[in-house]
Design an enzyme around this catalytic site. Structure first.
Site, mmCIF file in Angstrom:
data_model
loop_
_atom_site.group_PDB
_atom_site.id
_atom_site.type_symbol
_atom_site.label_atom_id
_atom_site.label_comp_id
_atom_site.label_asym_id
_atom_site.label_seq_id
_atom_site.Cartn_x
_atom_site.Cartn_y
_atom_site.Cartn_z
ATOM 1 N N SER A 275 31.388 27.911 -49.592
ATOM 2 C CA SER A 275 31.102 29.275 -50.015
ATOM 3 C C SER A 275 32.142 30.220 -49.424
ATOM 4 C CB SER A 275 29.705 29.689 -49.581
ATOM 5 O OG SER A 275 29.678 29.785 -48.173
ATOM 6 N N LYS A 276 32.008 31.476 -49.780
ATOM 7 C CA LYS A 276 33.038 32.463 -49.434
ATOM 8 C C LYS A 276 33.378 32.505 -47.947
ATOM 9 C CE LYS A 276 33.558 35.462 -53.232
ATOM 10 N NZ LYS A 276 32.449 35.937 -54.052
#
Ligand code: GLU
Length: 483
Positions: free
Chosen positions: A254-255
């Site tokens: 994820s980010k």
């Protein structure tokens, strides 16, 4: 073309292409193309609440940039179109009605309030089958009076449903755990659960390749195939892509792990070829070779399903960087310059020889995004750290460097042909004449000009990049600082 294998990539238009999705697309593409099969692109946009402007363009652009050409899909057309689900609504309705006629689905008129009341305090609760066996007469009346409804699938209430996934093996579901899932929503739109099955069948998809979040809901989809009397496709579920957290644990990519969309990686200066090469190896490995470099064509030739792994793969930015630097090094100079020059031109003053600088950086960067930082010492004069003049190997000190610079400056001022060869010859000659080590001379000049310890290129190469005026001006400034 051998159409015994047909795969598809069926992204929802979310506005960006997550690397995990891109890997799914790649494996679906490779599975088909490695066997001369067909690859279809289908846009799954039936979730009207989640529509994002321009999202479809992102998908098309990504496939174009990576070279994954599809045989059927938006833009290219094909015999099974349209390929955008929101344009296929009548088809889903027709097939839902077929299921109702066959006794495998039914109209459900339960109000949102009633469904809400079935939930427990945690908000969890399934449907209780209230409308499953409504008398036909009642159904007809309710439809005629315009009461809103959904269409639900009639699930078996006993037994089990199994299928064999190509990667994970047999998956079995107890039918009592299956709720009567919604096929057509009250707004007339189909659910993903329903329309992807209809489309996969109508489009002749033989192998469904997708993320393993669908692994355990696939028995429900198998039951739909069975209800229609259609042959089930092969299922190829792929393990999750993970990222490494600061504490060493791995969690779903994820980010917080870094850029996770194809576009962000491209914006950071990663090459589509390097990205494709790297993600191809995140969950798949070639048989009978330890080769790591694969063009898309080479992947097509090497790919086979038995190289897929079910263990989660960890996305390693360092490894991607390494791939990228190798791809940059192997890039023909002209192609490299097309990408590097605009970046350098945007950060460097006008008199800088950006082409020379680009050449110096060619083998020294891991991503194009590094260029502005690597060129910062050219773009402006960095603060001088006079300790840089001290170098053991060349036996230099700030004092010695000052003398060298004082003696070299007039020699440099006389040079008309300001190129690397001439500059090198002059400094070499000066070293010989003055009895100093050439290394010491080059060190003094390089530090004075670059104002930086580690530089892409030596003293004379850098002076060529800066040009005469800027080089001499930097040396004069250095002399003042050394005074
Ligand atoms: N639209 C679904 C997604 O993006 C596709 C899943 C599938 O490939 O069946 O997750």
């Amino acid at each position: 073309m051998n159409h015994t294998i047909t795969t598809r990539f069926a992204p929802s238009p979310t506005g960006y292409m997550h690397i995990g999705n891109l890997r799914t697309a790649l494996y679906a593409y490779l599975l088909a193309k490695s066997q001369g099969g067909k690859f279809i692109l289908r846009i799954e946009d039936t979730d009207q609440e989640r529509l994002v402007e321009g999202a479809q363009e992102v998908i098309l652009k990504t496939l174009e940039m990576t070279g994954m050409d599809y045989d059927e899909g938006p833009g290219v057309g094909g015999e099974h179109g349209p390929y955008i689900q929101s344009q296929r609504l009548p088809i889903y309705r027709e097939y839902a009605e077929k299921l109702i006629q066959g006794g495998h689905a039914y109209y459900c008129f339960c109000t949102p309030e009633r469904l809400e009341s079935l939930k427990d305090e945690k908000g969890i609760g399934g449907y209780d089958g209230h409308c499953r066996d409504l008398p036909e007469e009642e159904v007809r009346e309710k439809l005629a009076s315009g009461i809103p409804y959904v269409i639900r699938q009639k699930m078996p209430q006993e037994g089990t449903t199994s299928y064999v996934d190509e990667v994970y093996g047999e998956v079995t579901m107890d039918n009592t755990e299956l709720r009567d899932q919604i096929l057509i929503k009250a707004d007339g739109f189909p659910t993903y659960n329903f329309c992807h099955v209809v489309d996969d069948h109508l489009m002749g998809v033989t192998h469904v390749v997708r993320g393993n979040e669908y692994l355990t809901s696939t028995p429900k989809y198998c039951l739909l195939y069975d209800a229609f009397g259609w042959e089930r496709p092969h299922y190829v579920h792929l393990p999750l892509l993970m990222g490494k957290d600061a504490d060493g644990n791995v969690t779903k990519l994820s980010k917080r792990h870094g850029a996770v969309s194809f576009q962000d990686l491209v914006n950071d200066g990663y090459l589509p070829e390097a990205i494709v090469n790297y993600i191809a190896l995140l969950g798949w490995s070639p048989k009978e070779t330890t080769e790591e470099f694969f063009s898309l064509d080479a992947l097509k030739a090497a790919f086979s399903m038995d190289g897929l792994s079910k263990s989660p793969a960890v996305f390693d930015y360092e490894k991607l960087k390494w791939f990228n630097s190798e791809y940059i090094k192997r890039m023909p100079e002209e192609e490299y310059l097309v990408k590097a020059l605009p970046i350098l031109k945007s950060v460097c003053p006008e008199n800088v020889d950006t082409e020379k600088l680009a050449q110096l950086l060619h083998t020294r960067i891991a991503a194009f995004g590094e260029i502005p930082e690597r060129a910062a010492f050219v773009a402006h004069r960095l603060p001088m750290d006079c300790d840089l003049y001290t170098n053991k190997k060349n036996k230099t000190t700030p004092e010695l460097c000052k003398t060298i610079l004082e003696e070299c400056l007039p020699l440099l001022e006389c040079i008309d042909n300001w190129d690397n060869d001439t500059l090198f010859a002059v400094l070499k000659q000066y070293a010989a004449d003055s009895g100093r080590k050439a290394g010491a001379v080059m060190w003094a000049v390089r530090i004075a000009v670059a104002r930086l310890g580690i530089t892409p290129g030596g003293a004379t190469e850098l002076m060529e990049v800066f040009g005469k005026e800027e080089s001499l001006s930097r040396i004069r400034q250095a002399l003042q600082e050394l005074a």
